[in-house]
Design a protein around this motif. Structure first.
Motif, PDB file in Angstrom:
ATOM      1  N   LYS A   1       0.822  -1.214   0.000  1.00 46.08           N
ATOM      2  CA  LYS A   1       0.000   0.000   0.000  1.00 46.08           C
ATOM      3  C   LYS A   1       0.853   1.260   0.000  1.00 46.08           C
ATOM      4  O   LYS A   1       0.321   2.373  -0.046  1.00 46.08           O
ATOM      5  CB  LYS A   1      -0.906   0.007   1.231  1.00 46.08           C
ATOM      6  CG  LYS A   1      -1.952  -1.095   1.206  1.00 46.08           C
ATOM      7  CD  LYS A   1      -2.941  -0.907   2.342  1.00 46.08           C
ATOM      8  CE  LYS A   1      -3.839  -2.119   2.481  1.00 46.08           C
ATOM      9  NZ  LYS A   1      -3.659  -2.799   3.774  1.00 46.08           N
ATOM     10  N   VAL A   2       2.173   1.099   0.099  1.00 48.57           N
ATOM     11  CA  VAL A   2       3.056   2.259   0.190  1.00 48.57           C
ATOM     12  C   VAL A   2       3.662   2.539  -1.189  1.00 48.57           C
ATOM     13  O   VAL A   2       4.170   1.625  -1.839  1.00 48.57           O
ATOM     14  CB  VAL A   2       4.183   1.998   1.220  1.00 48.57           C
ATOM     15  CG1 VAL A   2       5.145   3.171   1.280  1.00 48.57           C
ATOM     16  CG2 VAL A   2       3.593   1.721   2.588  1.00 48.57           C
ATOM     17  N   GLU A   3       3.572   3.790  -1.634  1.00 53.01           N
ATOM     18  CA  GLU A   3       4.235   4.170  -2.895  1.00 53.01           C
ATOM     19  C   GLU A   3       5.734   3.935  -2.731  1.00 53.01           C
ATOM     20  O   GLU A   3       6.302   4.274  -1.694  1.00 53.01           O
ATOM     21  CB  GLU A   3       4.005   5.664  -3.172  1.00 53.01           C
ATOM     22  CG  GLU A   3       2.590   6.039  -3.524  1.00 53.01           C
ATOM     23  CD  GLU A   3       2.296   5.842  -5.000  1.00 53.01           C
ATOM     24  OE1 GLU A   3       3.238   5.503  -5.750  1.00 53.01           O
ATOM     25  OE2 GLU A   3       1.142   6.019  -5.399  1.00 53.01           O
TER      26      GLU A   3
ATOM     27  N   TYR B   1       8.340   5.465  -3.600  1.00 53.73           N
ATOM     28  CA  TYR B   1       9.186   6.592  -3.195  1.00 53.73           C
ATOM     29  C   TYR B   1       8.952   7.011  -1.748  1.00 53.73           C
ATOM     30  O   TYR B   1       9.698   7.811  -1.209  1.00 53.73           O
ATOM     31  CB  TYR B   1       8.995   7.780  -4.153  1.00 53.73           C
ATOM     32  CG  TYR B   1       7.677   8.493  -4.041  1.00 53.73           C
ATOM     33  CD1 TYR B   1       7.531   9.575  -3.158  1.00 53.73           C
ATOM     34  CD2 TYR B   1       6.576   8.106  -4.799  1.00 53.73           C
ATOM     35  CE1 TYR B   1       6.328  10.236  -3.041  1.00 53.73           C
ATOM     36  CE2 TYR B   1       5.370   8.757  -4.690  1.00 53.73           C
ATOM     37  CZ  TYR B   1       5.251   9.824  -3.816  1.00 53.73           C
ATOM     38  OH  TYR B   1       4.061  10.473  -3.703  1.00 53.73           O
ATOM     39  N   ARG B   2       7.895   6.481  -1.124  1.00 57.68           N
ATOM     40  CA  ARG B   2       7.629   6.834   0.271  1.00 57.68           C
ATOM     41  C   ARG B   2       8.268   5.860   1.260  1.00 57.68           C
ATOM     42  O   ARG B   2       8.242   6.073   2.463  1.00 57.68           O
ATOM     43  CB  ARG B   2       6.125   6.884   0.535  1.00 57.68           C
ATOM     44  CG  ARG B   2       5.458   8.079  -0.074  1.00 57.68           C
ATOM     45  CD  ARG B   2       4.111   8.330   0.594  1.00 57.68           C
ATOM     46  NE  ARG B   2       3.427   9.427  -0.047  1.00 57.68           N
ATOM     47  CZ  ARG B   2       3.650  10.700   0.224  1.00 57.68           C
ATOM     48  NH1 ARG B   2       4.545  11.026   1.137  1.00 57.68           N
ATOM     49  NH2 ARG B   2       2.998  11.647  -0.416  1.00 57.68           N
ATOM     50  N   LEU B   3       8.842   4.792   0.725  1.00 57.13           N
ATOM     51  CA  LEU B   3       9.411   3.753   1.577  1.00 57.13           C
ATOM     52  C   LEU B   3      10.472   4.323   2.517  1.00 57.13           C
ATOM     53  O   LEU B   3      10.571   3.930   3.677  1.00 57.13           O
ATOM     54  CB  LEU B   3      10.034   2.679   0.684  1.00 57.13           C
ATOM     55  CG  LEU B   3       9.964   1.277   1.240  1.00 57.13           C
ATOM     56  CD1 LEU B   3       8.528   0.826   1.326  1.00 57.13           C
ATOM     57  CD2 LEU B   3      10.773   0.346   0.385  1.00 57.13           C
ATOM     58  N   ILE B   4      11.259   5.264   1.977  1.00 56.07           N
ATOM     59  CA  ILE B   4      12.363   5.835   2.737  1.00 56.07           C
ATOM     60  C   ILE B   4      11.832   6.576   3.969  1.00 56.07           C
ATOM     61  O   ILE B   4      12.477   6.623   5.012  1.00 56.07           O
ATOM     62  CB  ILE B   4      13.223   6.734   1.812  1.00 56.07           C
ATOM     63  CG1 ILE B   4      14.622   6.900   2.362  1.00 56.07           C
ATOM     64  CG2 ILE B   4      12.541   8.060   1.539  1.00 56.07           C
ATOM     65  CD1 ILE B   4      15.617   7.422   1.350  1.00 56.07           C
ATOM     66  N   GLU B   5      10.599   7.104   3.849  1.00 53.90           N
ATOM     67  CA  GLU B   5       9.996   7.797   4.996  1.00 53.90           C
ATOM     68  C   GLU B   5       9.586   6.812   6.084  1.00 53.90           C
ATOM     69  O   GLU B   5       9.446   7.179   7.243  1.00 53.90           O
ATOM     70  CB  GLU B   5       8.763   8.602   4.564  1.00 53.90           C
ATOM     71  CG  GLU B   5       9.101   9.748   3.635  1.00 53.90           C
ATOM     72  CD  GLU B   5       7.863  10.325   2.975  1.00 53.90           C
ATOM     73  OE1 GLU B   5       6.964  10.795   3.691  1.00 53.90           O
ATOM     74  OE2 GLU B   5       7.793  10.287   1.732  1.00 53.90           O
ATOM     75  N   HIS B   6       9.366   5.546   5.685  1.00 57.46           N
ATOM     76  CA  HIS B   6       9.031   4.519   6.672  1.00 57.46           C
ATOM     77  C   HIS B   6      10.278   3.972   7.349  1.00 57.46           C
ATOM     78  O   HIS B   6      10.179   3.154   8.248  1.00 57.46           O
ATOM     79  CB  HIS B   6       8.257   3.377   6.010  1.00 57.46           C
ATOM     80  CG  HIS B   6       6.852   3.746   5.654  1.00 57.46           C
ATOM     81  ND1 HIS B   6       5.759   3.356   6.388  1.00 57.46           N
ATOM     82  CD2 HIS B   6       6.356   4.499   4.649  1.00 57.46           C
ATOM     83  CE1 HIS B   6       4.659   3.845   5.856  1.00 57.46           C
ATOM     84  NE2 HIS B   6       4.993   4.537   4.787  1.00 57.46           N
ATOM     85  N   GLY B   7      11.453   4.372   6.876  1.00 56.02           N
ATOM     86  CA  GLY B   7      12.689   3.946   7.523  1.00 56.02           C
ATOM     87  C   GLY B   7      13.418   2.828   6.807  1.00 56.02           C
ATOM     88  O   GLY B   7      14.309   2.208   7.376  1.00 56.02           O
TER      89      GLY B   7
END
Lengths: 234, 306
Positions: free
Chosen positions: A67-69, A71-77
């Motif tokens: 469910k995560v784009e 490019y947003r993975l890095i924001e999840h750590g």
């Protein structure tokens, strides 16, 4: 921390990952080892979202990554240090590091983290204005790792960090992976350099033809008959 | 060389550099889109034509100076570029097509639609903005009384050139110093690595197309005080942008500046020494020579091999 459940991945009609499951616990160094084409890199790319699995689940700290784009993975750590470094070759060392800290807390603490990276890799400080593409192989790998560290990751994934490096540099890179774990970052590493990888890993999975064939602690696998015969040449 | 001959040569080179500055702006817009999208935007000149009509309407209806309309037309073109990218080009990117370059063909279609819409609204008549400074110039002998030669500097050409330089510097600052600018460059260099670093590649494509469009739109406003306007003018400038991008090496901003200046001077020399009508021929001679002898662009000659 990270749980991969029964993923299947296809490139066109060819299945490259067959029902792979494994997990990475917080604070561990976990390795995926195996020969060329076993599906190790594809597994990492699937976690990063660069490749979409046909089926299966990837869960990171309770979040379904499907469910995560990407490019947003890095924001999840999660940060992925890709195979072949994949630096921004026409950007300076410093700009490459900036690219690792575009979001949130990493951006707020950019200066501080950069100091830390320069302390870990003094060579990068010496060459901070130089273009990424003009660095030597070892320096490029350091920059790729540094760029990943800039995101202040909880989980760092390395794809073949020793590829193409002289033995002395390989040892240096592996010892840095140990440091990174000691600083509190969990490490997932994919390598063909089986012996050195197993010796620093807490746990490891051996991949063959897109399947997990053996799993165990690093030390166990180093003594495994099949691993010895197929990968260690003893 | 006698002094009248020298005068002609210097005057030609000056005119070429001024023209080249504007060409550079057009080329940078094209190269920015090419770098990030990996496609040639064959509607580039038509986007410039749209901006020129905006400037023309603002001038003829509200008497707004074309140089002021830069600040209106550039944002409008940014929006137009964003919409084109978001609703036309992005959907085509997702489809597996029989021909890989179908987005390029799409841009050809966009260009055709734009020029035909312009023809419907404005008819195919030639238009211009007859500003009162259009023929003003500065003369060297006014500044330096004892000068052995006489040179002149056309006022609108010089102002347009200065505008083009300022916009280029602002763009450089944006690309070099801001995170968004760096993200655009990173996307152009390696889009997967950029994704891994948290860059939203789809968004960068939209921003780049908008930015490229607004740059060529600004160039259009700078051209209209010194040029005339008709609906089919776009094609010619698309080709110019294309030649500049090839000359400069695909996707290189500095290359586009150098390529623009070279093309400007070369066209100016052709026009003076061979004949007005030969300038487009000169353009294509340079294009073919560049493709054959420096396929990597002008800068590849100076870059050391990695």
């Amino acid at each position: 921390m990270l749980e991969i459940k029964n993923i299947n991945v296809f490139y066109g009609d060819v299945q490259v990952i067959r029902d792979i499951s494994f997990k990475v616990n917080e604070g561990e160094i976990v390795a995926l080892v195996g020969a060329n084409g076993a599906g190790k890199s594809t597994t990492l790319k699937t976690i990063s979202g660069l490749v979409k699995p046909e089926s299966g689940e990837i869960i990171f700290n309770g979040t379904h990554l499907a469910k995560v784009e990407p490019y947003r993975l890095i924001e999840h750590g999660i940060v992925h240090v890709p195979e072949g470094r994949r630096l921004f070759v026409d950007m300076s060392v410093e700009e490459n590091l900036d690219m690792g800290s575009l979001k949130g807390a990493a951006k707020a603490e950019r200066e501080k983290t950069r100091e830390m990276v320069y302390k870990l890799f003094p060579r990068l400080l010496e060459r901070k204005k130089q273009l990424g593409g003009t660095l030597s192989g070892g320096e490029q790998q350091m920059l790729a790792i540094g760029r990943g560290l800039m995101s202040k990751p909880k989980l760092m994934m390395f794809d073949e960090p020793s590829l193409g490096l002289a033995p002395i540099l390989v040892r240096e890179i592996f010892s840095i992976l140990g440091n990174i774990r000691e600083e509190g970052t969990t490490v997932l590493i994919v390598e063909q350099n089986v012996k050195q990888t197993l010796s620093i890993s807490d746990r490891a999975y051996v991949l063959e033809n897109g399947r997990v064939v053996i799993e165990g602690t690093g030390a166990d696998l180093l003594n495994d008959e099949h691993v010895k015969k197929a990968y260690l040449g003893v | 060389m006698t002094s009248p001959q020298l005068e002609v040569l210097l005057q030609t080179i000056i005119a070429g550099l001024l023209l080249g500055g504007l060409y550079a702006l057009i080329g940078i817009g094209m190269t920015l889109i090419m770098g990030v999208m990996k496609i040639i935007n064959l509607a580039h000149g038509e986007l410039m034509m749209v901006a020129m009509y905006i400037a023309y309407v603002l001038y003829s209806s509200f008497h707004i100076d074309p140089y002021l309309s830069v600040f209106l037309a550039a944002p409008v073109l940014f929006l137009l570029g964003v919409l084109l990218q978001k609703y036309l080009i992005t959907p085509v990117l997702r489809v597996d097509a029989i021909i890989p370059e179908n987005q390029v063909i799409l841009t050809v279609g966009i260009g055709m639609v734009l020029s035909n819409v312009a023809a419907i609204i404005f008819s195919s008549d030639y238009r211009s903005t007859p500003v009162d400074y259009s023929t003003k110039a500065w003369y060297l002998t006014d500044i330096w009384k004892g000068s052995p030669i006489e040179l002149s500097l056309s006022m609108p050409w010089s102002v347009s050139f200065v505008f083009a330089v300022l916009i280029t510097v602002a763009l450089w600052f944006f690309l070099a110093k801001t995170d968004l600018g760096k993200s655009i460059r990173a996307t152009a260099q390696d889009k997967d690595a950029a994704t891994l670093m948290g860059v939203n590649v789809g968004f960068m494509r939209i921003v780049s197309f908008g930015l490229g469009s607004s740059l060529v739109g600004a160039a259009g406003c700078l051209f209209i005080p010194i040029y005339y306007l008709y609906p089919d003018l776009g094609g010619q400038f698309t080709l110019i942008a294309f030649v500049i991008t090839i000359l400069g090496g695909l996707g290189s901003t500095v290359g586009a500046i150098v390529g623009g200046l070279i093309l400007g001077v070369f066209e100016s020399l052709t026009a003076t020494y061979i004949g007005m009508g030969w300038a487009p021929v000169g353009r294509f001679v340079i294009f073919v020579l560049a493709l054959i002898f420096i396929p990597g662009g002008i800068l590849s000659l100076f870059k050391r091999r990695r």
